[in-house]
Design a protein around this motif. Structure first.
Motif, PDB file in Angstrom:
ATOM      1  N   MET A   1       0.817  -1.211   0.000  1.00 12.24           N
ATOM      2  CA  MET A   1       0.000   0.000   0.000  1.00 12.24           C
ATOM      3  C   MET A   1       0.854   1.266   0.000  1.00 12.24           C
ATOM      4  O   MET A   1       0.521   2.256  -0.633  1.00 12.24           O
ATOM      5  N   THR A   2       1.961   1.227   0.732  1.00 12.76           N
ATOM      6  CA  THR A   2       2.851   2.389   0.732  1.00 12.76           C
ATOM      7  C   THR A   2       3.352   2.683  -0.681  1.00 12.76           C
ATOM      8  O   THR A   2       3.455   3.848  -1.083  1.00 12.76           O
ATOM      9  N   TYR A   3       3.629   1.603  -1.438  1.00 11.00           N
ATOM     10  CA  TYR A   3       4.067   1.788  -2.821  1.00 11.00           C
ATOM     11  C   TYR A   3       2.996   2.504  -3.636  1.00 11.00           C
ATOM     12  O   TYR A   3       3.293   3.400  -4.436  1.00 11.00           O
ATOM     13  N   VAL A   4       1.741   2.122  -3.427  1.00 10.48           N
ATOM     14  CA  VAL A   4       0.641   2.742  -4.169  1.00 10.48           C
ATOM     15  C   VAL A   4       0.557   4.224  -3.853  1.00 10.48           C
ATOM     16  O   VAL A   4       0.374   5.075  -4.750  1.00 10.48           O
ATOM     17  N   ILE A   5       0.694   4.575  -2.574  1.00  8.26           N
ATOM     18  CA  ILE A   5       0.621   5.980  -2.167  1.00  8.26           C
ATOM     19  C   ILE A   5       1.788   6.769  -2.749  1.00  8.26           C
ATOM     20  O   ILE A   5       1.606   7.874  -3.269  1.00  8.26           O
ATOM     21  N   VAL A   6       2.980   6.197  -2.663  1.00  7.52           N
ATOM     22  CA  VAL A   6       4.156   6.869  -3.239  1.00  7.52           C
ATOM     23  C   VAL A   6       3.972   7.038  -4.745  1.00  7.52           C
ATOM     24  O   VAL A   6       4.300   8.085  -5.316  1.00  7.52           O
ATOM     25  N   HIS A   7       3.430   5.995  -5.383  1.00  9.60           N
ATOM     26  CA  HIS A   7       3.195   6.051  -6.830  1.00  9.60           C
ATOM     27  C   HIS A   7       2.207   7.161  -7.171  1.00  9.60           C
ATOM     28  O   HIS A   7       2.333   7.829  -8.207  1.00  9.60           O
ATOM     29  N   PRO A 292       3.009  31.937   3.286  1.00 10.55           N
ATOM     30  CA  PRO A 292       4.084  30.949   3.462  1.00 10.55           C
ATOM     31  C   PRO A 292       3.638  29.745   4.276  1.00 10.55           C
ATOM     32  O   PRO A 292       4.094  28.629   4.034  1.00 10.55           O
ATOM     33  N   ASP A 293       2.740  29.965   5.243  1.00 14.66           N
ATOM     34  CA  ASP A 293       2.272  28.850   6.073  1.00 14.66           C
ATOM     35  C   ASP A 293       1.453  27.863   5.243  1.00 14.66           C
ATOM     36  O   ASP A 293       1.576  26.641   5.407  1.00 14.66           O
ATOM     37  N   ALA A 294       0.609  28.370   4.355  1.00 19.28           N
ATOM     38  CA  ALA A 294      -0.184  27.490   3.495  1.00 19.28           C
ATOM     39  C   ALA A 294       0.725  26.682   2.576  1.00 19.28           C
ATOM     40  O   ALA A 294       0.496  25.491   2.348  1.00 19.28           O
ATOM     41  N   GLU A 295       1.759  27.324   2.069  1.00 22.12           N
ATOM     42  CA  GLU A 295       2.703  26.626   1.188  1.00 22.12           C
ATOM     43  C   GLU A 295       3.444  25.542   1.960  1.00 22.12           C
ATOM     44  O   GLU A 295       3.674  24.437   1.441  1.00 22.12           O
ATOM     45  N   ALA A 296       3.810  25.839   3.215  1.00 16.06           N
ATOM     46  CA  ALA A 296       4.509  24.845   4.039  1.00 16.06           C
ATOM     47  C   ALA A 296       3.596  23.657   4.341  1.00 16.06           C
ATOM     48  O   ALA A 296       4.026  22.495   4.276  1.00 16.06           O
ATOM     49  N   VAL A 297       2.326  23.925   4.657  1.00 17.09           N
ATOM     50  CA  VAL A 297       1.372  22.854   4.952  1.00 17.09           C
ATOM     51  C   VAL A 297       1.159  21.978   3.721  1.00 17.09           C
ATOM     52  O   VAL A 297       1.053  20.746   3.824  1.00 17.09           O
ATOM     53  N   LEU A 298       1.111  22.592   2.559  1.00 17.76           N
ATOM     54  CA  LEU A 298       0.939  21.843   1.309  1.00 17.76           C
ATOM     55  C   LEU A 298       2.068  20.831   1.132  1.00 17.76           C
ATOM     56  O   LEU A 298       1.832  19.657   0.819  1.00 17.76           O
ATOM     57  N   LEU A 299       3.297  21.272   1.363  1.00 19.01           N
ATOM     58  CA  LEU A 299       4.453  20.387   1.207  1.00 19.01           C
ATOM     59  C   LEU A 299       4.513  19.327   2.306  1.00 19.01           C
ATOM     60  O   LEU A 299       4.700  18.135   2.047  1.00 19.01           O
ATOM     61  N   ILE A 300       4.354  19.760   3.551  1.00 19.96           N
ATOM     62  CA  ILE A 300       4.488  18.842   4.686  1.00 19.96           C
ATOM     63  C   ILE A 300       3.411  17.760   4.651  1.00 19.96           C
ATOM     64  O   ILE A 300       3.682  16.574   4.854  1.00 19.96           O
ATOM     65  N   SER A 301       2.162  18.160   4.384  1.00 11.55           N
ATOM     66  CA  SER A 301       1.084  17.170   4.369  1.00 11.55           C
ATOM     67  C   SER A 301       1.242  16.196   3.213  1.00 11.55           C
ATOM     68  O   SER A 301       0.900  15.013   3.336  1.00 11.55           O
ATOM     69  N   SER A 302       1.780  16.667   2.092  1.00 16.06           N
ATOM     70  CA  SER A 302       1.993  15.779   0.944  1.00 16.06           C
ATOM     71  C   SER A 302       3.038  14.717   1.260  1.00 16.06           C
ATOM     72  O   SER A 302       2.963  13.592   0.764  1.00 16.06           O
ATOM     73  N   VAL A 303       4.018  15.074   2.078  1.00 14.10           N
ATOM     74  CA  VAL A 303       5.060  14.115   2.461  1.00 14.10           C
ATOM     75  C   VAL A 303       4.558  13.165   3.550  1.00 14.10           C
ATOM     76  O   VAL A 303       4.658  11.940   3.439  1.00 14.10           O
ATOM     77  N   LEU A 304       3.964  13.724   4.593  1.00  9.75           N
ATOM     78  CA  LEU A 304       3.577  12.919   5.748  1.00  9.75           C
ATOM     79  C   LEU A 304       2.356  12.043   5.507  1.00  9.75           C
ATOM     80  O   LEU A 304       2.124  11.086   6.249  1.00  9.75           O
ATOM     81  N   CYS A 305       1.562  12.355   4.475  1.00  6.60           N
ATOM     82  CA  CYS A 305       0.400  11.500   4.211  1.00  6.60           C
ATOM     83  C   CYS A 305       0.836  10.103   3.767  1.00  6.60           C
ATOM     84  O   CYS A 305       0.043   9.163   3.774  1.00  6.60           O
ATOM     85  N   ILE A 306       2.117   9.971   3.394  1.00  7.11           N
ATOM     86  CA  ILE A 306       2.648   8.628   3.098  1.00  7.11           C
ATOM     87  C   ILE A 306       2.572   7.753   4.347  1.00  7.11           C
ATOM     88  O   ILE A 306       2.455   6.527   4.266  1.00  7.11           O
ATOM     89  N   LEU A 307       2.614   8.387   5.538  1.00  6.80           N
ATOM     90  CA  LEU A 307       2.524   7.650   6.800  1.00  6.80           C
ATOM     91  C   LEU A 307       1.093   7.577   7.315  1.00  6.80           C
ATOM     92  O   LEU A 307       0.668   6.527   7.826  1.00  6.80           O
ATOM     93  N   THR A 308       0.334   8.678   7.187  1.00  6.28           N
ATOM     94  CA  THR A 308      -1.000   8.713   7.777  1.00  6.28           C
ATOM     95  C   THR A 308      -2.046   7.974   6.942  1.00  6.28           C
ATOM     96  O   THR A 308      -2.976   7.382   7.495  1.00  6.28           O
ATOM     97  N   LEU A 309      -1.916   7.994   5.624  1.00  3.32           N
ATOM     98  CA  LEU A 309      -2.901   7.307   4.788  1.00  3.32           C
ATOM     99  C   LEU A 309      -2.931   5.791   5.039  1.00  3.32           C
ATOM    100  O   LEU A 309      -4.006   5.207   5.193  1.00  3.32           O
TER     101      LEU A 309
END
Length: 319
Positions: A1-7, A292-309
């Motif tokens: 599943m992690t592969y699917v999310i990364v993909h 800048p905060d919205a831009e940071a959240v966009l990047l951080i959530s895109s990375v960390l959702c690999i763990l939370t999803l």
């Protein structure tokens, strides 16, 4: 599943990286992106959203009513609560708060919805319909909140007569509705409700424009980010936690309260559990609001959702 999310996430990062590189390398002026913004907000995204909604059968939309209720309430609750935090606790301006809050409250349905749902529930017409309905909910029932606030502050800054928000509401609503990003999907929903089928020639004509929407928006987001520095503060941390954990738990609570189960329950929770969408950043840029905060959240959530999803996928397996 992690592969699917990364993909599923890989194209997002690659296209944003290309935009970031183009801005850093001065191949594109990252401080003057108004023309690209017009392409994305007034043409590409409206075309994509119109196509998605007008081709969604009205009976299918009505059949997705429980999903719509959960998605809309989860987005509205998160928007109201976090906007309050932004303005009262973090002392942000209404414009900055509106952009950041939309980034938090509106998941990235367009880019991640189909890959994630398809991997969990299997690719089918029902899955595609759920994603189309989610996109319609976000564009028609969420983005106007941000637009109303941005339009209100723009009107106040123009030096005109100062009026209360309630008195300005009719004019602000009209300004929001007349924007292609709102009336595009709204028109699609209305035509679907009336049972009016668009000619295939028309749909095939605007299809290439719609297909460019996500890529153009991601490239524009990367371009905007290239002119900023990533800043992590309390607002960014709280926003990221809200997007990745608190909002999906709100959706979970709504699913339990409504007595939903099976595919519709899993779909509702996973769609809300997606990473932050790019609409907030793009909207802000269109109105000259840098967050800048919205831009940071966009990047951080895109990375960390690999763990939370994967976490929420595992938790919903027994629903």
């Amino acid at each position: 599943m992690t592969y699917v999310i990364v993909h599923a996430l890989a194209p997002i990062f690659v296209i944003m990286l290309l935009g970031f590189y183009a801005g850093k390398a001065k191949m594109v002026d990252n401080k003057n992106v108004s023309l690209l913004n017009i392409l994305v907000m007034d043409f590409a995204l409206p075309a994509a959203l119109f196509t998605a909604t007008v081709q969604t059968p009205w009976s299918g939309i009505v059949g997705q009513a429980p999903l719509i209720v959960v998605l809309v309430l989860a987005m509205w609750i998160a928007y109201a609560a976090f906007y309050f935090l932004c303005t009262k606790v973090f002392r942000k301006s209404p414009q900055d708060a509106a952009v950041l809050t939309l980034t938090v409250a509106l998941p990235n349905y367009a880019a991640l919805g189909l890959p994630i749902l398809g991997s969990v529930l299997g690719e089918s017409s029902g899955t595609s319909l759920s994603v189309a309905v989610s996109i319609a909910c976000g564009s028609v029932l969420m983005t106007p909140f941000c637009l109303l606030i941005l339009e209100r502050e723009k009107a106040r800054e123009s030096g005109g007569e100062q009026k209360s928000s309630l008195a300005m509401l009719p004019v602000l609503m009209w300004r929001s509705v007349t924007k292609p990003i709102v009336w595009g999907p709204l028109l699609g929903v209305v035509l679907s409700a009336l049972g009016i089928r668009m000619p295939e020639l028309l749909l095939s004509t605007i299809k290439p424009l719609g297909l460019s929407a996500t890529a153009s928006a991601l490239f524009l987001t990367g371009l905007i980010l290239s002119a900023r520095r990533l800043q992590i503060n309390k607002a960014v941390v709280v926003a990221s936690l809200t997007k990745l954990l608190i909002q999906p738990l709100i959706a979970w609570g709504l699913v339990i309260a409504l007595g939903l189960h099976g595919q519709i329950a899993v779909t509702a929770i996973l769609m809300i559990a997606l990473s932050a969408g790019f609409f907030g950043v793009v909207f802000g840029n269109r109105f000259g609001v840098a967050s800048p905060d919205a831009e940071a959240v966009l990047l951080i959530s895109s990375v960390l959702c690999i763990l939370t999803l994967p976490l929420f996928i595992s938790l919903t397996s027994g629903i």
